[in-house]
Design an enzyme around this catalytic site. Structure first.
Site, PDB file in Angstrom:
ATOM      1  N   ARG A 245      32.018  41.484  43.315  1.00 24.02           N
ATOM      2  CA  ARG A 245      32.513  41.373  44.395  1.00 24.02           C
ATOM      3  C   ARG A 245      31.839  40.150  45.419  1.00 24.02           C
ATOM      4  NH1 ARG A 245      36.199  43.673  42.493  1.00 24.02           N
ATOM      5  NH2 ARG A 245      37.140  45.835  43.319  1.00 24.02           N
ATOM      6  N   GLU A 274      38.602  37.513  50.717  1.00 26.74           N
ATOM      7  CA  GLU A 274      39.780  37.274  49.967  1.00 26.74           C
ATOM      8  C   GLU A 274      41.103  37.226  50.855  1.00 26.74           C
ATOM      9  OE1 GLU A 274      39.689  39.359  46.427  1.00 26.74           O
ATOM     10  OE2 GLU A 274      37.482  38.467  46.081  1.00 26.74           O
ATOM     11  N   HIS A 292      40.529  36.134  41.601  1.00 28.18           N
ATOM     12  CA  HIS A 292      40.242  37.445  41.455  1.00 28.18           C
ATOM     13  C   HIS A 292      41.141  38.054  40.382  1.00 28.18           C
ATOM     14  CE1 HIS A 292      38.655  41.516  43.446  1.00 28.18           C
ATOM     15  NE2 HIS A 292      38.865  41.600  42.167  1.00 28.18           N
TER      16      HIS A 292
END
Ligand SMILES: O=CC(=O)O
Length: 328
Positions: A245, A274, A292
């Site tokens: 992450r 994000e 991602h």
């Protein structure tokens, strides 16, 4: 019917925000569950939940949107959250525990894909595949006499520091050993079943690694685990790969280190905020960015859906969950 509010004999599953490919859940599983679709309602979410979801026992998470106390307090009957994701940082696990809500995630179904992308990013950064791709596609190869792409760096022999030797980290280790790299790791606890050198300090691991590959989850313990000191310890030739992450790295510090040449490069699939990615990274050829996507293959998305549905079915049949989160 609007928001799926109908009186149905099927077990109700609350969906506050739709997971990726929700239409597939609907088309394949609407005969098993009645999906209560909060996002389709014109009502404010709180009102929708209090009015329509007070008796709901199970919910399907989007895998991203937060499931925290402010949402859970509207769901007194909730007993299960299923998330079709590996990561759990969007869910307040201790609040779920306190309320007697079990949590099930994607277990290790995505581990091979995530590990593949981590290794792909590392190879791309070291061997400059994306740089070379742009060079060819922009017509530079044909139009220049000199060869301006800088030399890459050999993967074989690199010292790899894996952060988080869970199922993703183990898959990364297996792959990179096959490429002739040496593996060390940092994890919450040493894992005696692995002979790789263990470092209890990420700073020491970075000092002794050519590349760090972040494979752990985000928690209070791992937030900004990779700080400026760790980055400087990794050094000017060092590469950082992140498939965990974004917030495991102090992103501002990492950007500064990359811009100033204090570290050698980065391959990043995840970011602190994000979908916003620091613009400074766009101009850097030693940085490879993906949005991602580590777990996004047809096969793994299908497995994630099947596992999520398997957990819901088990719950409604009073059977053990297939992938309950252990410390929940
Ligand atoms: O990041 C993706 C996941 O947690 O599954």
């Amino acid at each position: 019917m609007a928001h799926g509010i109908i009186h149905s004999h099927l077990p109700q599953v609350l969906v506050v925000h739709p997971p990726e490919s929700f239409s597939v859940y609907q088309s394949q599983y609407s005969h098993k569950f009645h999906f209560l679709k909060a996002w389709e309602s014109p009502l404010p979410l709180d009102q929708f939940l209090s009015t329509h979801a007070r008796n709901v026992q199970a919910m399907l998470s989007s895998g991203i949107s937060p499931i925290k106390a402010d949402l859970l307090c509207h769901l007194p009957s909730l007993r299960l959250v299923v998330t079709p994701s590996t990561g759990l940082n969007h869910i307040d696990l201790s609040e779920c525990r306190r309320r007697g809500v079990a949590v099930a995630n994607a277990g290790s179904v995505a581990s091979c894909d995530v590990a593949d992308l981590a290794v792909g990013l590392l190879i791309d950064v070291l061997r400059k595949i994306s740089v070379a791709d742009r060079y060819v596609k922009q017509g530079l190869w044909a139009s220049k006499t000199s060869y301006p792409i800088p030399l890459g760096s050999k993967l074989k022999g690199k010292r790899i520091g894996i952060i988080g030797l869970g199922s993703i980290g183990q898959e990364v280790a297996t792959r990179l050993e096959a490429f002739g790299c040496s593996i060390s790791y940092n994890s919450r606890k040493q894992k005696p079943s692995f002979s790789y050198p263990f470092y209890s300090s990420v700073f020491e691991l970075a000092t002794n690694s050519d590349a760090l590959v972040i494979c752990c989850g985000l928690s209070d313990q791992t937030h900004h685990l990779i700080n400026k000191d760790v980055l400087l310890a990794l050094g000017k030739e060092g590469v950082i790969i992140n498939v965990g992450r974004g917030a495991i790295i102090d992103e501002k510090e990492m950007v500064q280190c990359l811009v100033q040449g204090d570290i050698g490069g980065a391959g990043l699939d995840v970011f602190e905020n994000e979908p916003n990615v620091p613009k400074e990274l766009f101009a850097l050829d030693n940085v490879v960015l993906t949005p991602h996507r580590a777990a996004f293959t047809h096969e793994t998305r299908a497995s994630m859906r099947e596992l999520a549905v398997g957990n819901l079915e088990a719950f409604f049949l009073n059977k053990p969950l297939l992938s309950q989160v252990m410390d929940n």
